[in-house]
Design a protein around this motif. Structure first.
Motif, PDB file in Angstrom:
ATOM      1  N   ALA A 145     -21.872  36.713   7.922  1.00 28.85           N
ATOM      2  CA  ALA A 145     -20.475  36.309   8.013  1.00 28.85           C
ATOM      3  C   ALA A 145     -19.691  36.809   6.821  1.00 28.85           C
ATOM      4  CB  ALA A 145     -20.374  34.785   8.105  1.00 28.85           C
ATOM      5  N   LEU A 146     -18.376  36.866   6.992  1.00 31.15           N
ATOM      6  CA  LEU A 146     -17.492  37.267   5.911  1.00 31.15           C
ATOM      7  C   LEU A 146     -17.199  36.077   5.000  1.00 31.15           C
ATOM      8  CD1 LEU A 146     -14.912  39.398   7.924  1.00 31.15           C
ATOM      9  CD2 LEU A 146     -16.793  40.249   6.514  1.00 31.15           C
ATOM     10  N   GLY A 147     -16.682  36.348   3.847  1.00 35.93           N
ATOM     11  CA  GLY A 147     -16.275  35.290   2.933  1.00 35.93           C
ATOM     12  C   GLY A 147     -17.331  34.956   1.913  1.00 35.93           C
ATOM     13  N   LYS A 148     -16.980  34.021   1.035  1.00 31.85           N
ATOM     14  CA  LYS A 148     -17.879  33.623  -0.029  1.00 31.85           C
ATOM     15  C   LYS A 148     -19.066  32.871   0.542  1.00 31.85           C
ATOM     16  CE  LYS A 148     -17.839  31.328  -4.503  1.00 31.85           C
ATOM     17  NZ  LYS A 148     -17.010  30.542  -5.456  1.00 31.85           N
ATOM     18  N   GLU A 149     -20.253  33.327   0.174  1.00 32.17           N
ATOM     19  CA  GLU A 149     -21.512  32.723   0.615  1.00 32.17           C
ATOM     20  C   GLU A 149     -21.640  32.678   2.136  1.00 32.17           C
ATOM     21  OE1 GLU A 149     -21.783  28.928  -1.155  1.00 32.17           O
ATOM     22  OE2 GLU A 149     -21.918  29.691  -3.232  1.00 32.17           O
ATOM     23  N   GLY A 150     -21.016  33.616   2.796  1.00 31.68           N
ATOM     24  CA  GLY A 150     -21.160  33.728   4.251  1.00 31.68           C
ATOM     25  C   GLY A 150     -20.581  32.578   5.034  1.00 31.68           C
TER      26      GLY A 150
END
Length: 250
Positions: A98-103
């Motif tokens: 997934a995208l973003g911080k820490e998925g």
């Protein structure tokens, strides 16, 4: 005997006719054709589309092909040679996560909806909007019709109840006048005097209170129930045998 022989002689003429040769059977002059029957054809020419209809049909076909290609491209993954994919990898993106911080973001791309109409975002298809407007109009007409029917029913019910009250009042008033010994002649004289004065008296509006006053007076003074149609011997007999003061109680 001579007369009978003469009659037989004249009756049998076939003996003097020569025998005729038998003729072959006649055949029909019409020849039987083995060709299939020719069905009648319609003289109507196929409808030809004008240039506007042809242009519209061509545009719809082209849009359909474009939509299919767009959906096919969306289903395929972005190649690693894509510049956007390279930028994501430089920012720490790992394929399959997934995208973003820490998925914590989404794994799948945001879905799209192909729109061919001229309406902006949030605007539905014109045909869908038309159907919804038509549905709302039908629902609104049904609600209005239901309200009108309820209003008409309540008005008719009120009118029926008012007539019922007036009828019961005059019936009870007549019984009360008879029990009190009043003569109807006096009422007629009073009516004649009013006519002589030439003044128009407004019609009295009979209410439920007027009816109740007459019913109570009949019960208290004469032990009489209008709806039972009977004058009881005592108040105890009236209270024990009469179901109530109102007509609905009976």
């Amino acid at each position: 005997m001579a007369e009978e022989e003469e009659d037989d002689y004249l009756g049998d003429l076939s003996r003097f006719l020569p025998p005729q040769p038998s003729l072959p059977p006649k055949h029909s002059s019409k020849k039987v054709s083995n060709k299939p029957p020719i069905l009648p054809t319609s003289n109507k020419k196929p409808k030809t589309l004008n240039w506007q209809e042809q242009r519209k049909l061509k545009r719809e076909k082209q849009q359909k092909v474009e939509d299919q290609l767009t959906l096919a491209n969306i289903e395929s993954a972005i190649p690693q040679s894509n510049i956007g994919f390279k930028m994501l990898k430089q920012m720490g993106y790992t394929p399959g996560k997934a995208l973003g911080k820490e998925g914590s973001g989404i794994c799948e791309p945001v879905g799209i909806e192909i729109r061919r109409g001229r309406g902006g975002l949030g605007r539905e298809d014109p045909e869908t909007e038309r159907l919804k407007r038509e549905e709302k109009r039908v629902v609104r007409e049904r609600v209005n019709e239901k309200e009108l029917m309820e209003e008409f029913g309540s008005r008719r019910k009120e009118e029926w109840w008012r007539k019922r009250v007036v009828r019961s009042f005059w019936k009870g008033k007549g019984v009360l006048d008879q029990l009190e010994g009043k003569e109807l002649v006096e009422e007629e004289k009073e009516g004649d005097e009013k006519e002589g004065d030439g003044e128009e008296e407004e019609e009295k509006v009979i209410t439920e209170e007027d009816l109740k006053d007459v019913l109570i007076k009949l019960r208290d003074e004469f032990r009489y129930c209008l709806f039972c149609g009977y004058q009881y011997e005592s108040v105890e007999a009236l209270n024990s045998n009469c179901p109530g003061i109102d007509e609905d109680d009976h």
